[in-house]
Design an enzyme around this catalytic site. Structure first.
Site, PDB file in Angstrom:
ATOM      1  CG  ASP A  33      -2.088   1.065   1.165  1.00 58.90           C
ATOM      2  OD1 ASP A  33      -3.187   0.649   1.023  1.00 58.90           O
ATOM      3  OD2 ASP A  33      -1.645   2.277   0.951  1.00 58.90           O
ATOM      4  CD  GLU A  84      -5.857   8.360  -5.461  1.00 68.86           C
ATOM      5  OE1 GLU A  84      -6.763   8.936  -4.858  1.00 68.86           O
ATOM      6  OE2 GLU A  84      -4.959   8.309  -4.934  1.00 68.86           O
ATOM      7  CB  THR A 125     -16.763  -0.134  -8.574  1.00 70.64           C
ATOM      8  OG1 THR A 125     -17.880   0.719  -8.581  1.00 70.64           O
ATOM      9  CG2 THR A 125     -16.064   0.521  -9.748  1.00 70.64           C
ATOM     10  CG  ASP A 126     -22.233  -0.315  -8.316  1.00 69.05           C
ATOM     11  OD1 ASP A 126     -21.468   0.332  -8.141  1.00 69.05           O
ATOM     12  OD2 ASP A 126     -23.339  -0.508  -7.574  1.00 69.05           O
ATOM     13  CD  GLU A 127     -19.148   4.595  -8.299  1.00 70.12           C
ATOM     14  OE1 GLU A 127     -18.549   5.597  -8.964  1.00 70.12           O
ATOM     15  OE2 GLU A 127     -19.122   4.554  -7.253  1.00 70.12           O
ATOM     16  CE1 TYR A 153     -12.785   4.397  -8.105  1.00 70.19           C
ATOM     17  CE2 TYR A 153     -15.359   4.256  -8.308  1.00 70.19           C
ATOM     18  CZ  TYR A 153     -14.241   3.925  -8.132  1.00 70.19           C
ATOM     19  OH  TYR A 153     -14.544   2.621  -7.210  1.00 70.19           O
ATOM     20  CE  LYS A 157     -11.850  -0.019  -9.512  1.00 72.41           C
ATOM     21  NZ  LYS A 157     -10.902  -0.736  -8.700  1.00 72.41           N
ATOM     22  CG  ASN A 182     -22.158   3.230  -3.265  1.00 74.62           C
ATOM     23  OD1 ASN A 182     -22.744   2.836  -4.421  1.00 74.62           O
ATOM     24  ND2 ASN A 182     -21.731   4.441  -2.983  1.00 74.62           N
ATOM     25  CG  ASN A 183     -18.040  -2.444  -0.181  1.00 77.04           C
ATOM     26  OD1 ASN A 183     -17.202  -3.140   0.497  1.00 77.04           O
ATOM     27  ND2 ASN A 183     -18.954  -2.506  -1.117  1.00 77.04           N
ATOM     28  CE  LYS A 192     -14.670   7.274  -1.235  1.00 73.96           C
ATOM     29  NZ  LYS A 192     -14.040   6.207  -1.154  1.00 73.96           N
ATOM     30  CG  LEU A 193     -23.866   9.777   1.906  1.00 73.20           C
ATOM     31  CD1 LEU A 193     -23.840  11.339   1.908  1.00 73.20           C
ATOM     32  CD2 LEU A 193     -24.978   9.050   1.390  1.00 73.20           C
ATOM     33  CB  VAL A 209     -27.899  16.131   1.073  1.00 71.90           C
ATOM     34  CG1 VAL A 209     -28.597  15.464   0.130  1.00 71.90           C
ATOM     35  CG2 VAL A 209     -27.869  15.447   2.540  1.00 71.90           C
TER      36      VAL A 209
HETATM   37  P1  NAD Z   1      -9.763   3.482  -0.285  1.00 67.33           P
HETATM   38  O1  NAD Z   1      -9.642   4.508  -1.013  1.00 67.33           O
HETATM   39  O2  NAD Z   1     -10.442   3.400   1.387  1.00 67.33           O
HETATM   40  O3  NAD Z   1      -8.414   2.745   0.015  1.00 67.33           O
HETATM   41  C1  NAD Z   1      -7.409   2.697  -1.145  1.00 67.33           C
HETATM   42  C2  NAD Z   1      -6.347   2.372  -0.672  1.00 67.33           C
HETATM   43  O4  NAD Z   1      -5.228   2.113  -1.778  1.00 67.33           O
HETATM   44  C3  NAD Z   1      -5.480   3.255   0.444  1.00 67.33           C
HETATM   45  O5  NAD Z   1      -5.218   2.250   1.466  1.00 67.33           O
HETATM   46  C4  NAD Z   1      -4.321   3.838  -0.380  1.00 67.33           C
HETATM   47  O6  NAD Z   1      -3.371   4.056   0.358  1.00 67.33           O
HETATM   48  C5  NAD Z   1      -4.026   2.706  -1.354  1.00 67.33           C
HETATM   49  N1  NAD Z   1      -3.397   3.167  -2.689  1.00 67.33           N
HETATM   50  C6  NAD Z   1      -3.699   4.000  -3.348  1.00 67.33           C
HETATM   51  N2  NAD Z   1      -3.157   4.297  -4.473  1.00 67.33           N
HETATM   52  C7  NAD Z   1      -2.145   3.485  -4.525  1.00 67.33           C
HETATM   53  C8  NAD Z   1      -0.888   2.872  -5.153  1.00 67.33           C
HETATM   54  N3  NAD Z   1      -0.665   3.749  -6.301  1.00 67.33           N
HETATM   55  N4  NAD Z   1      -0.231   1.848  -4.782  1.00 67.33           N
HETATM   56  C9  NAD Z   1      -0.610   1.170  -3.563  1.00 67.33           C
HETATM   57  N5  NAD Z   1      -1.639   1.400  -2.841  1.00 67.33           N
HETATM   58  C10 NAD Z   1      -2.562   2.542  -3.304  1.00 67.33           C
HETATM   59  O7  NAD Z   1     -10.645   2.434  -1.119  1.00 67.33           O
HETATM   60  P2  NAD Z   1     -11.776   1.518  -0.683  1.00 67.33           P
HETATM   61  O8  NAD Z   1     -13.249   2.155  -0.694  1.00 67.33           O
HETATM   62  O9  NAD Z   1     -11.269   0.389   0.286  1.00 67.33           O
HETATM   63  O10 NAD Z   1     -11.611   0.735  -2.073  1.00 67.33           O
HETATM   64  C11 NAD Z   1     -10.997  -0.326  -2.331  1.00 67.33           C
HETATM   65  C12 NAD Z   1     -11.257  -1.052  -3.726  1.00 67.33           C
HETATM   66  O11 NAD Z   1     -12.692  -1.334  -3.720  1.00 67.33           O
HETATM   67  C13 NAD Z   1     -11.124  -0.046  -4.836  1.00 67.33           C
HETATM   68  O12 NAD Z   1     -10.407  -0.728  -5.985  1.00 67.33           O
HETATM   69  C14 NAD Z   1     -12.500   0.466  -5.429  1.00 67.33           C
HETATM   70  O13 NAD Z   1     -12.643   1.044  -6.704  1.00 67.33           O
HETATM   71  C15 NAD Z   1     -13.310  -0.597  -5.141  1.00 67.33           C
HETATM   72  N6  NAD Z   1     -14.616  -0.605  -4.639  1.00 67.33           N
HETATM   73  C16 NAD Z   1     -15.071   0.170  -3.730  1.00 67.33           C
HETATM   74  C17 NAD Z   1     -16.491   0.467  -3.188  1.00 67.33           C
HETATM   75  C18 NAD Z   1     -16.849   1.298  -2.005  1.00 67.33           C
HETATM   76  O14 NAD Z   1     -18.035   1.521  -1.785  1.00 67.33           O
HETATM   77  N7  NAD Z   1     -15.694   1.820  -1.289  1.00 67.33           N
HETATM   78  C19 NAD Z   1     -17.189  -0.368  -3.972  1.00 67.33           C
HETATM   79  C20 NAD Z   1     -16.865  -1.187  -4.814  1.00 67.33           C
HETATM   80  C21 NAD Z   1     -15.533  -1.217  -5.296  1.00 67.33           C
HETATM   81  P1  TYD Z   2     -20.040   8.604  -2.230  1.00 69.32           P
HETATM   82  O1  TYD Z   2     -19.839   7.941  -0.691  1.00 69.32           O
HETATM   83  O2  TYD Z   2     -18.954   9.301  -2.613  1.00 69.32           O
HETATM   84  O3  TYD Z   2     -19.909   7.354  -3.293  1.00 69.32           O
HETATM   85  P2  TYD Z   2     -20.352   6.989  -4.840  1.00 69.32           P
HETATM   86  O4  TYD Z   2     -20.291   8.336  -5.302  1.00 69.32           O
HETATM   87  O5  TYD Z   2     -19.151   6.269  -5.034  1.00 69.32           O
HETATM   88  O6  TYD Z   2     -21.568   6.336  -4.906  1.00 69.32           O
HETATM   89  O7  TYD Z   2     -21.416   8.916  -2.462  1.00 69.32           O
HETATM   90  C1  TYD Z   2     -22.643   8.313  -2.078  1.00 69.32           C
HETATM   91  C2  TYD Z   2     -23.771   9.228  -2.561  1.00 69.32           C
HETATM   92  O8  TYD Z   2     -23.860  10.076  -1.537  1.00 69.32           O
HETATM   93  C3  TYD Z   2     -23.689   9.739  -4.001  1.00 69.32           C
HETATM   94  O9  TYD Z   2     -24.863   9.649  -4.604  1.00 69.32           O
HETATM   95  C4  TYD Z   2     -23.224  11.160  -3.617  1.00 69.32           C
HETATM   96  C5  TYD Z   2     -23.767  11.594  -2.512  1.00 69.32           C
HETATM   97  N1  TYD Z   2     -23.025  12.496  -1.447  1.00 69.32           N
HETATM   98  C6  TYD Z   2     -23.538  13.675  -0.993  1.00 69.32           C
HETATM   99  O10 TYD Z   2     -24.883  13.801  -1.284  1.00 69.32           O
HETATM  100  N2  TYD Z   2     -23.017  14.419  -0.108  1.00 69.32           N
HETATM  101  C7  TYD Z   2     -21.768  14.323   0.153  1.00 69.32           C
HETATM  102  O11 TYD Z   2     -20.998  15.053   0.974  1.00 69.32           O
HETATM  103  C8  TYD Z   2     -21.037  12.889  -0.493  1.00 69.32           C
HETATM  104  C9  TYD Z   2     -19.491  12.780  -0.072  1.00 69.32           C
HETATM  105  C10 TYD Z   2     -21.680  12.271  -1.283  1.00 69.32           C
END
Ligand code: NAD
Ligand code: TYD
Length: 339
Positions: A33, A84, A125-127, A153, A157, A182-183, A192-193, A209
């Protein structure tokens, strides 16, 4: 079995490390990482106490670092979480998203080819499917839904996913891909939200919001994502994509109000702000394939999951208070100051 887990100091990767340590105490785990703003070594405190876990700071897109690590470690499985991950940041500055999410994926797969790794798993991701209309509750993303991205983003992906499937077809690299909704849960970075709303509501601060708050996300408790990846890396078919989601769709405003109700905070904290550019309307996963093929289903519904998550943030204040008192303050000012 030796696993490389990239991005393990972030939200989902760290939860996955704890999940695997619990279930497979004999597995050797290495976390690579870069510790960007989103990575936090404190998150891995407990994992680091185990002898068969080791942390390496490094960039997945740095060929020399990655190849020398693979040369010494001989991994069986690579699970790539490193990315990212925040849409809003990708709108501000797309470049690093392309570097990490696309080039990083390529470098890892090149190393997997050279060192005969048995499985490369891409956490996607589903995105990548874009969005669904709000008024069509009957539509869901399946694995056949065309890629149709909206943000830098999601485009990065999706590019990585295409590259993964190309490495399977052209080079026979044994790959799998999961596309999760979304997790939420412990160790979620407060940009994140859900963690943003929890942390700001606890401080009685305004809750931004976007738009009218009617965009829909399909929320999955992070442990359920970890169990899906566990099944895919052990039993999933090579070359396949698996959608992961638990039919927990909520509008953003419903999520925010649910958090306020749990915390006993007033809805007057809600502030509607300028919408996100290109804001995806609705995500909703059809998980039939992973349900039928691998017997996966989600265990935690939204009501339980949000309560567990809020309790975690209440019991682990120092983890997120440290984050929001640092550079994050400048981030919030920059992103929300004129909104
Ligand atoms: P996060 O941003 O919390 O964590 C990302 C991690 O990657 C961090 O620890 C960061 O230091 C590391 N990182 C970033 N750039 C790097 C690099 N160049 N080399 C090595 N490490 C690096 O992200 P997350 O929410 O834990 O998401 C993890 C994965 O799951 C991502 O690939 C994301 O696209 C995917 N994902 C996330 C969600 C969600 O809801 N968060 C949903 C579906 C898929
Ligand atoms: P986010 O957690 O950034 O996840 P993603 O955009 O990957 O789905 O956002 C979740 C939803 O919440 C999205 O529709 C954007 C909205 N949102 C807000 O309304 N306010 C905020 O400050 C943020 C960060 C997100």
């Amino acid at each position: 079995m030796k696993l490389l887990i990239t991005g393990g100091a972030g939200f989902i990767g760290s939860n996955f490390i704890y999940y695997i340590q619990d279930r497979y105490p004999d597995y050797e785990l290495v976390c690579l990482d870069l510790l960007t703003y989103a990575g936090n070594l404190k998150t891995l405190d407990k994992a680091l106490k185990k002898n068969n876990f080791c942390f390496i700071k490094g960039d997945i897109s740095d060929r020399e670092t990655v190849f020398s690590l693979f040369e010494t470690e001989k991994f069986d499985v690579v699970v790539n979480f490193a990315a990212e991950s925040h849409v809003d940041r990708s709108i501000e500055n797309p470049s690093v998203f392309l570097q990490t999410n696309i080039i990083g994926t390529q470098v890892l797969m090149d190393a997997c080819r050279k060192y005969d790794v048995k499985r490369y798993h891409q956490v996607s991701t589903d995105e990548v499917y874009g969005d669904l209309p709000l008024e069509r509750a009957d539509l869901f993303f399946t694995e056949e839904t065309p890629i149709h991205t909206s943000s830098p983003y999601s485009a990065s992906k999706a590019s990585a996913d295409l590259l993964v499937l190309a490495y399977y077809r052209t080079f026979g690299l044994p790959v799998t891909i999961s596309r999760c909704s979304n997790n939420y849960g412990p160790y979620h970075f407060p940009e994140k939200l859900i963690p943003l709303i929890i942390s700001r509501a606890l401080a009685d601060e305004s809750l931004p919001v976007y738009g009218k708050g009617l965009n829909v996300r399909d929320w999955l408790y992070v442990e359920d994502h970890c169990s899906a990846i566990d099944l895919i890396i052990h039993n999933g078919r090579v070359g396949e994509v698996y959608n992961v989601g638990g039919h927990n769709e909520r509008t953003n405003i419903e999520v925010v109000k649910a958090i306020l109700a749990h915390l006993g905070k007033p809805e007057s904290l809600i502030t509607y702000v300028k919408d996100r550019a290109g804001h995806d309307l609705r995500y909703a996963i059809d998980p039939t394939k992973i349900n039928n093929e691998l017997g996966w289903s989600h265990q935690t519904g939204f009501e339980d999951g949000i309560k567990k998550t809020i309790d975690w943030y209440l019991n682990n204040r120092s983890w997120w208070e440290d984050i929001i008192s640092g550079d994050y303050k400048n981030y919030y000012e920059k992103m929300y100051g004129n909104r």
